[in-house]
Write a protein that holds these residues in place. Sequence first.
Motif, PDB file in Angstrom:
ATOM      1  N   ASP A  40       3.113  22.849 -22.176  1.00 25.84           N
ATOM      2  CA  ASP A  40       1.787  23.169 -21.638  1.00 25.84           C
ATOM      3  C   ASP A  40       1.872  23.985 -20.351  1.00 25.84           C
ATOM      4  OD1 ASP A  40       0.635  21.648 -23.689  1.00 25.84           O
ATOM      5  OD2 ASP A  40       0.484  19.849 -22.433  1.00 25.84           O
ATOM      6  N   ILE A  41       2.985  23.847 -19.634  1.00 24.10           N
ATOM      7  CA  ILE A  41       3.096  24.488 -18.323  1.00 24.10           C
ATOM      8  C   ILE A  41       4.265  25.474 -18.245  1.00 24.10           C
ATOM      9  CG2 ILE A  41       1.955  22.611 -17.096  1.00 24.10           C
ATOM     10  CD1 ILE A  41       4.800  21.679 -16.220  1.00 24.10           C
ATOM     11  N   ALA A  42       4.979  25.665 -19.336  1.00 26.41           N
ATOM     12  CA  ALA A  42       6.166  26.537 -19.346  1.00 26.41           C
ATOM     13  C   ALA A  42       5.830  27.909 -18.765  1.00 26.41           C
ATOM     14  CB  ALA A  42       6.711  26.666 -20.757  1.00 26.41           C
ATOM     15  N   GLY A  43       6.695  28.364 -17.860  1.00 26.28           N
ATOM     16  CA  GLY A  43       6.540  29.686 -17.267  1.00 26.28           C
ATOM     17  C   GLY A  43       5.549  29.750 -16.117  1.00 26.28           C
ATOM     18  N   LYS A  44       4.981  28.611 -15.737  1.00 25.78           N
ATOM     19  CA  LYS A  44       3.945  28.605 -14.696  1.00 25.78           C
ATOM     20  C   LYS A  44       4.403  27.875 -13.439  1.00 25.78           C
ATOM     21  CE  LYS A  44       0.344  28.239 -18.236  1.00 25.78           C
ATOM     22  NZ  LYS A  44      -0.707  27.369 -18.784  1.00 25.78           N
ATOM     23  N   THR A  45       3.761  28.231 -12.334  1.00 28.82           N
ATOM     24  CA  THR A  45       3.839  27.435 -11.114  1.00 28.82           C
ATOM     25  C   THR A  45       2.409  27.012 -10.817  1.00 28.82           C
ATOM     26  OG1 THR A  45       3.638  29.383  -9.703  1.00 28.82           O
ATOM     27  CG2 THR A  45       5.861  28.619 -10.153  1.00 28.82           C
ATOM     28  N   LEU A  46       2.241  25.754 -10.479  1.00 28.68           N
ATOM     29  CA  LEU A  46       0.898  25.262 -10.216  1.00 28.68           C
ATOM     30  C   LEU A  46       0.939  24.042  -9.322  1.00 28.68           C
ATOM     31  CD1 LEU A  46      -0.258  23.175 -13.228  1.00 28.68           C
ATOM     32  CD2 LEU A  46       1.679  24.690 -13.488  1.00 28.68           C
ATOM     33  N   ASP A  47      -0.200  23.778  -8.733  1.00 32.36           N
ATOM     34  CA  ASP A  47      -0.379  22.567  -7.947  1.00 32.36           C
ATOM     35  C   ASP A  47      -1.187  21.607  -8.802  1.00 32.36           C
ATOM     36  OD1 ASP A  47       0.957  23.551  -5.708  1.00 32.36           O
ATOM     37  OD2 ASP A  47      -0.854  24.449  -4.886  1.00 32.36           O
ATOM     38  N   VAL A  48      -0.738  20.345  -8.853  1.00 32.03           N
ATOM     39  CA  VAL A  48      -1.422  19.337  -9.661  1.00 32.03           C
ATOM     40  C   VAL A  48      -1.881  18.193  -8.767  1.00 32.03           C
ATOM     41  CG1 VAL A  48      -0.215  19.901 -11.807  1.00 32.03           C
ATOM     42  CG2 VAL A  48       0.758  18.185 -10.271  1.00 32.03           C
ATOM     43  N   LYS A  49      -3.056  17.684  -9.070  1.00 34.91           N
ATOM     44  CA  LYS A  49      -3.592  16.542  -8.330  1.00 34.91           C
ATOM     45  C   LYS A  49      -2.983  15.271  -8.922  1.00 34.91           C
ATOM     46  CE  LYS A  49      -7.263  14.896  -5.812  1.00 34.91           C
ATOM     47  NZ  LYS A  49      -7.931  15.364  -4.655  1.00 34.91           N
ATOM     48  N   THR A  50      -2.376  14.472  -8.065  1.00 35.31           N
ATOM     49  CA  THR A  50      -1.765  13.229  -8.519  1.00 35.31           C
ATOM     50  C   THR A  50      -2.794  12.100  -8.480  1.00 35.31           C
ATOM     51  OG1 THR A  50      -1.049  12.480  -6.334  1.00 35.31           O
ATOM     52  CG2 THR A  50       0.441  13.987  -7.528  1.00 35.31           C
ATOM     53  N   VAL A  51      -2.461  11.003  -9.152  1.00 33.15           N
ATOM     54  CA  VAL A  51      -3.332   9.827  -9.113  1.00 33.15           C
ATOM     55  C   VAL A  51      -3.465   9.321  -7.671  1.00 33.15           C
ATOM     56  CG1 VAL A  51      -3.532   7.407  -9.867  1.00 33.15           C
ATOM     57  CG2 VAL A  51      -2.913   9.192 -11.515  1.00 33.15           C
ATOM     58  N   GLU A  52      -2.433   9.506  -6.868  1.00 35.54           N
ATOM     59  CA  GLU A  52      -2.453   9.101  -5.453  1.00 35.54           C
ATOM     60  C   GLU A  52      -3.519   9.865  -4.678  1.00 35.54           C
ATOM     61  OE1 GLU A  52      -1.373   9.816  -1.259  1.00 35.54           O
ATOM     62  OE2 GLU A  52      -1.035  11.239  -2.875  1.00 35.54           O
TER      63      GLU A  52
ATOM     64  N   ASP B  98       0.830  -1.212   0.000  1.00 37.33           N
ATOM     65  CA  ASP B  98       0.000   0.000   0.000  1.00 37.33           C
ATOM     66  C   ASP B  98       0.863   1.262   0.000  1.00 37.33           C
ATOM     67  OD1 ASP B  98      -2.287  -1.557  -0.016  1.00 37.33           O
ATOM     68  OD2 ASP B  98      -2.701  -1.290   2.121  1.00 37.33           O
ATOM     69  N   LYS B  99       1.933   1.263   0.770  1.00 38.09           N
ATOM     70  CA  LYS B  99       2.847   2.418   0.824  1.00 38.09           C
ATOM     71  C   LYS B  99       3.539   2.593  -0.532  1.00 38.09           C
ATOM     72  CE  LYS B  99       5.469   5.533   2.961  1.00 38.09           C
ATOM     73  NZ  LYS B  99       4.954   6.840   3.276  1.00 38.09           N
ATOM     74  N   LEU B 100       3.959   1.476  -1.133  1.00 32.93           N
ATOM     75  CA  LEU B 100       4.611   1.525  -2.439  1.00 32.93           C
ATOM     76  C   LEU B 100       3.654   2.076  -3.496  1.00 32.93           C
ATOM     77  CD1 LEU B 100       7.088   0.903  -4.205  1.00 32.93           C
ATOM     78  CD2 LEU B 100       6.187  -1.433  -4.463  1.00 32.93           C
ATOM     79  N   VAL B 101       2.416   1.599  -3.496  1.00 33.30           N
ATOM     80  CA  VAL B 101       1.406   2.099  -4.440  1.00 33.30           C
ATOM     81  C   VAL B 101       1.215   3.598  -4.249  1.00 33.30           C
ATOM     82  CG1 VAL B 101      -1.055   2.040  -5.037  1.00 33.30           C
ATOM     83  CG2 VAL B 101       0.218  -0.099  -4.761  1.00 33.30           C
ATOM     84  N   SER B 102       1.143   4.034  -3.004  1.00 30.72           N
ATOM     85  CA  SER B 102       0.963   5.454  -2.709  1.00 30.72           C
ATOM     86  C   SER B 102       2.112   6.288  -3.273  1.00 30.72           C
ATOM     87  CB  SER B 102       0.860   5.645  -1.189  1.00 30.72           C
ATOM     88  OG  SER B 102       0.766   7.005  -0.859  1.00 30.72           O
TER      89      SER B 102
END
Length: 166
Positions: A114-126, A95-99
């Motif tokens: 697509d993201i050049a020049g930006k700072t952003l928060d992205v939602k991961t699959v985790e 489970d820890k490895l999958v996470s």
Amino acid sequence: MTFWKPVAALAAAAAMSVSPAFADHHKSAKQKSDIVDTAIAAGSFNTLVVAVQAAGLEATLRSEGPFTVFAPTDDAFAKLPEGTVETLLKPENKDKLVSILTYHVIPGAVMSSDIAGKTLDVKTVEGSTASVDATDGVKIDGASVIQADIKTSNGVIHVIDAVIMP
């Protein structure tokens, strides 16, 4: 260093176990390989491939996607404290490895342009959020993208120099 003996043995076993699958998924020169086959062919993601297989994520990363994978190299895994990889590969730590592994994946195919020049928060699959800074190169949670935009049949791989943690 004791880190490499078990990982090397697991990588060799994984290479033997994926060789027939790789042959079955052989693509013509004009077709792209999926994320897993691309990682195997590169030769610098042996630890990642073994971990993906141990976590039971191989079928997912071979599926249609698309996915964006921030792929740590073998050298990135080697920077972890000694024994970390071996501990994570134990069945009781799946489970820890999958996470950890799914924290390296975001839905969709996101190219560096697509993201050049930006700072952003992205939602991961985790499920957590990772911080991306693409104002001077690309970094995710402090790990630097050392090779970007490796296109695959089901997404894109960005090679990173560290393992990131949720």
